[in-house]
Design a protein around this motif. Structure first.
Motif, PDB file in Angstrom:
ATOM      1  N   SER A 182       0.812  -1.217   0.000  1.00 51.18           N
ATOM      2  CA  SER A 182       0.000   0.000   0.000  1.00 51.18           C
ATOM      3  C   SER A 182       0.847   1.269   0.000  1.00 51.18           C
ATOM      4  CB  SER A 182      -0.932  -0.002   1.212  1.00 51.18           C
ATOM      5  OG  SER A 182      -0.178  -0.030   2.407  1.00 51.18           O
ATOM      6  N   GLY A 183       2.179   1.136  -0.005  1.00 50.53           N
ATOM      7  CA  GLY A 183       3.051   2.296  -0.118  1.00 50.53           C
ATOM      8  C   GLY A 183       3.637   2.804   1.183  1.00 50.53           C
ATOM      9  N   ILE A 184       3.403   2.127   2.290  1.00 54.09           N
ATOM     10  CA  ILE A 184       3.957   2.562   3.576  1.00 54.09           C
ATOM     11  C   ILE A 184       5.420   2.143   3.641  1.00 54.09           C
ATOM     12  CG2 ILE A 184       3.825   2.302   6.086  1.00 54.09           C
ATOM     13  CD1 ILE A 184       0.823   1.696   5.691  1.00 54.09           C
ATOM     14  N   ILE A 185       6.285   3.087   3.992  1.00 57.46           N
ATOM     15  CA  ILE A 185       7.721   2.807   4.096  1.00 57.46           C
ATOM     16  C   ILE A 185       8.010   2.149   5.443  1.00 57.46           C
ATOM     17  CG2 ILE A 185      10.015   3.833   4.180  1.00 57.46           C
ATOM     18  CD1 ILE A 185       8.948   5.988   2.266  1.00 57.46           C
ATOM     19  N   ILE A 186       8.748   1.038   5.397  1.00 56.75           N
ATOM     20  CA  ILE A 186       9.071   0.276   6.609  1.00 56.75           C
ATOM     21  C   ILE A 186      10.422   0.747   7.148  1.00 56.75           C
ATOM     22  CG2 ILE A 186       9.490  -2.021   7.554  1.00 56.75           C
ATOM     23  CD1 ILE A 186       7.861  -3.114   5.157  1.00 56.75           C
ATOM     24  N   PRO A 187      10.487   1.194   8.413  1.00 56.62           N
ATOM     25  CA  PRO A 187      11.776   1.609   8.979  1.00 56.62           C
ATOM     26  C   PRO A 187      12.704   0.409   9.177  1.00 56.62           C
ATOM     27  CG  PRO A 187      10.053   1.705  10.644  1.00 56.62           C
ATOM     28  CD  PRO A 187       9.389   1.355   9.348  1.00 56.62           C
ATOM     29  N   ASP A 188      14.010   0.676   9.243  1.00 60.84           N
ATOM     30  CA  ASP A 188      15.009  -0.390   9.353  1.00 60.84           C
ATOM     31  C   ASP A 188      14.794  -1.284  10.568  1.00 60.84           C
ATOM     32  OD1 ASP A 188      16.307   0.294   7.045  1.00 60.84           O
ATOM     33  OD2 ASP A 188      17.782   1.576   8.047  1.00 60.84           O
ATOM     34  N   ASN A 189      14.388  -0.710  11.702  1.00 65.31           N
ATOM     35  CA  ASN A 189      14.246  -1.521  12.915  1.00 65.31           C
ATOM     36  C   ASN A 189      12.988  -2.389  12.906  1.00 65.31           C
ATOM     37  OD1 ASN A 189      12.450   0.562  13.204  1.00 65.31           O
ATOM     38  ND2 ASN A 189      13.068   1.106  15.283  1.00 65.31           N
ATOM     39  N   ALA A 190      12.085  -2.216  11.946  1.00 64.45           N
ATOM     40  CA  ALA A 190      10.860  -3.010  11.884  1.00 64.45           C
ATOM     41  C   ALA A 190      10.883  -4.042  10.758  1.00 64.45           C
ATOM     42  CB  ALA A 190       9.664  -2.088  11.707  1.00 64.45           C
ATOM     43  N   LYS A 191      11.971  -4.080   9.999  1.00 63.55           N
ATOM     44  CA  LYS A 191      12.043  -5.015   8.876  1.00 63.55           C
ATOM     45  C   LYS A 191      12.233  -6.443   9.373  1.00 63.55           C
ATOM     46  CE  LYS A 191      13.956  -1.828   5.531  1.00 63.55           C
ATOM     47  NZ  LYS A 191      15.128  -1.450   4.782  1.00 63.55           N
ATOM     48  N   GLU A 192      11.597  -7.370   8.684  1.00 59.98           N
ATOM     49  CA  GLU A 192      11.758  -8.796   8.967  1.00 59.98           C
ATOM     50  C   GLU A 192      13.074  -9.282   8.350  1.00 59.98           C
ATOM     51  OE1 GLU A 192       9.695 -11.251  10.417  1.00 59.98           O
ATOM     52  OE2 GLU A 192       8.517  -9.613  11.223  1.00 59.98           O
ATOM     53  N   LYS A 193      13.682 -10.265   8.986  1.00 59.59           N
ATOM     54  CA  LYS A 193      14.854 -10.893   8.385  1.00 59.59           C
ATOM     55  C   LYS A 193      14.411 -11.658   7.145  1.00 59.59           C
ATOM     56  CE  LYS A 193      18.174 -12.867  10.507  1.00 59.59           C
ATOM     57  NZ  LYS A 193      19.049 -13.696  11.299  1.00 59.59           N
ATOM     58  N   PRO A 194      15.151 -11.545   6.049  1.00 62.23           N
ATOM     59  CA  PRO A 194      14.749 -12.294   4.855  1.00 62.23           C
ATOM     60  C   PRO A 194      14.886 -13.796   5.081  1.00 62.23           C
ATOM     61  CG  PRO A 194      16.860 -11.217   4.508  1.00 62.23           C
ATOM     62  CD  PRO A 194      16.349 -10.759   5.836  1.00 62.23           C
ATOM     63  N   GLN A 195      13.998 -14.567   4.458  1.00 63.44           N
ATOM     64  CA  GLN A 195      14.034 -16.016   4.575  1.00 63.44           C
ATOM     65  C   GLN A 195      14.206 -16.655   3.207  1.00 63.44           C
ATOM     66  OE1 GLN A 195      10.286 -15.992   7.057  1.00 63.44           O
ATOM     67  NE2 GLN A 195      11.392 -17.698   7.955  1.00 63.44           N
ATOM     68  N   GLN A 196      14.661 -15.864   2.262  1.00 60.95           N
ATOM     69  CA  GLN A 196      14.836 -16.341   0.899  1.00 60.95           C
ATOM     70  C   GLN A 196      16.184 -15.826   0.407  1.00 60.95           C
ATOM     71  OE1 GLN A 196      11.480 -15.412  -1.541  1.00 60.95           O
ATOM     72  NE2 GLN A 196      12.621 -15.617  -3.417  1.00 60.95           N
ATOM     73  N   GLY A 197      16.860 -16.628  -0.396  1.00 62.97           N
ATOM     74  CA  GLY A 197      18.143 -16.202  -0.920  1.00 62.97           C
ATOM     75  C   GLY A 197      18.589 -17.033  -2.104  1.00 62.97           C
ATOM     76  N   LYS A 198      19.707 -16.627  -2.671  1.00 62.28           N
ATOM     77  CA  LYS A 198      20.265 -17.305  -3.839  1.00 62.28           C
ATOM     78  C   LYS A 198      21.535 -18.038  -3.419  1.00 62.28           C
ATOM     79  CE  LYS A 198      21.813 -16.477  -8.510  1.00 62.28           C
ATOM     80  NZ  LYS A 198      22.093 -15.473  -9.534  1.00 62.28           N
ATOM     81  N   VAL A 199      21.655 -19.293  -3.819  1.00 59.42           N
ATOM     82  CA  VAL A 199      22.824 -20.102  -3.481  1.00 59.42           C
ATOM     83  C   VAL A 199      24.006 -19.623  -4.327  1.00 59.42           C
ATOM     84  CG1 VAL A 199      23.804 -22.414  -3.463  1.00 59.42           C
ATOM     85  CG2 VAL A 199      21.398 -22.084  -2.867  1.00 59.42           C
ATOM     86  N   VAL A 200      25.107 -19.278  -3.653  1.00 58.90           N
ATOM     87  CA  VAL A 200      26.299 -18.786  -4.326  1.00 58.90           C
ATOM     88  C   VAL A 200      27.324 -19.896  -4.493  1.00 58.90           C
ATOM     89  CG1 VAL A 200      28.172 -17.107  -4.182  1.00 58.90           C
ATOM     90  CG2 VAL A 200      25.899 -16.481  -3.403  1.00 58.90           C
ATOM     91  N   ALA A 201      27.494 -20.723  -3.461  1.00 58.27           N
ATOM     92  CA  ALA A 201      28.476 -21.810  -3.511  1.00 58.27           C
ATOM     93  C   ALA A 201      28.000 -22.960  -2.640  1.00 58.27           C
ATOM     94  CB  ALA A 201      29.839 -21.316  -3.029  1.00 58.27           C
ATOM     95  N   VAL A 202      28.365 -24.183  -3.014  1.00 60.03           N
ATOM     96  CA  VAL A 202      28.001 -25.368  -2.244  1.00 60.03           C
ATOM     97  C   VAL A 202      29.227 -26.235  -2.016  1.00 60.03           C
ATOM     98  CG1 VAL A 202      25.603 -25.480  -2.987  1.00 60.03           C
ATOM     99  CG2 VAL A 202      27.316 -26.623  -4.320  1.00 60.03           C
ATOM    100  N   GLY A 203      29.199 -26.981  -0.901  1.00 58.92           N
ATOM    101  CA  GLY A 203      30.254 -27.944  -0.628  1.00 58.92           C
ATOM    102  C   GLY A 203      30.028 -29.220  -1.432  1.00 58.92           C
ATOM    103  N   LYS A 204      30.889 -30.197  -1.222  1.00 60.61           N
ATOM    104  CA  LYS A 204      30.801 -31.453  -1.962  1.00 60.61           C
ATOM    105  C   LYS A 204      29.803 -32.435  -1.367  1.00 60.61           C
ATOM    106  CE  LYS A 204      35.539 -31.214  -3.578  1.00 60.61           C
ATOM    107  NZ  LYS A 204      35.749 -31.503  -4.967  1.00 60.61           N
ATOM    108  N   GLY A 205      29.294 -32.154  -0.176  1.00 61.46           N
ATOM    109  CA  GLY A 205      28.379 -33.076   0.491  1.00 61.46           C
ATOM    110  C   GLY A 205      29.154 -34.053   1.357  1.00 61.46           C
TER     111      GLY A 205
END
Length: 91
Positions: free
Chosen positions: A25-48
């Motif tokens: 709706s256009g409301i700006i979220i201040p830094d102290n109220a932001k949720e931690k992200p739970q999504q990301g892009k894999v950059v590197a993986v180990g061999k398992g």
């Protein structure tokens, strides 16, 4: 861009997606109220491990737990390193 870091065993290096700065709706979220992200892009993986091969690969977009992994900063960017078992899903 090439990072000089290689995760060991079943570890994965993830670049988190930036948190939203504005609501639908256009409301700006201040830094102290932001949720931690739970999504990301894999950059590197180990061999398992010898018992379990890796199922994620570089370039995958994944969901992970809110407090999963260890935060680190490399070359001015924020990353998370975590075990593959902490990843909930591949998107």
């Amino acid at each position: 861009m090439s990072l000089n870091i290689k995760p060991l065993a079943d570890r994965v290096l993830i670049e988190p997606v930036q948190a939203e700065t504005k609501t639908a709706s256009g409301i700006i979220i201040p830094d102290n109220a932001k949720e931690k992200p739970q999504q990301g892009k894999v950059v590197a993986v180990g061999k398992g491990t010898k018992d379990e091969p890796m199922t994620v690969k570089s370039g995958d977009t994944v969901l992970y737990g809110k407090y999963a992994g260890t935060e680190l900063k490399l070359e001015g960017k924020d990353y998370l390193i975590m075990r593959e078992s902490d990843i909930l899903a591949i998107i």
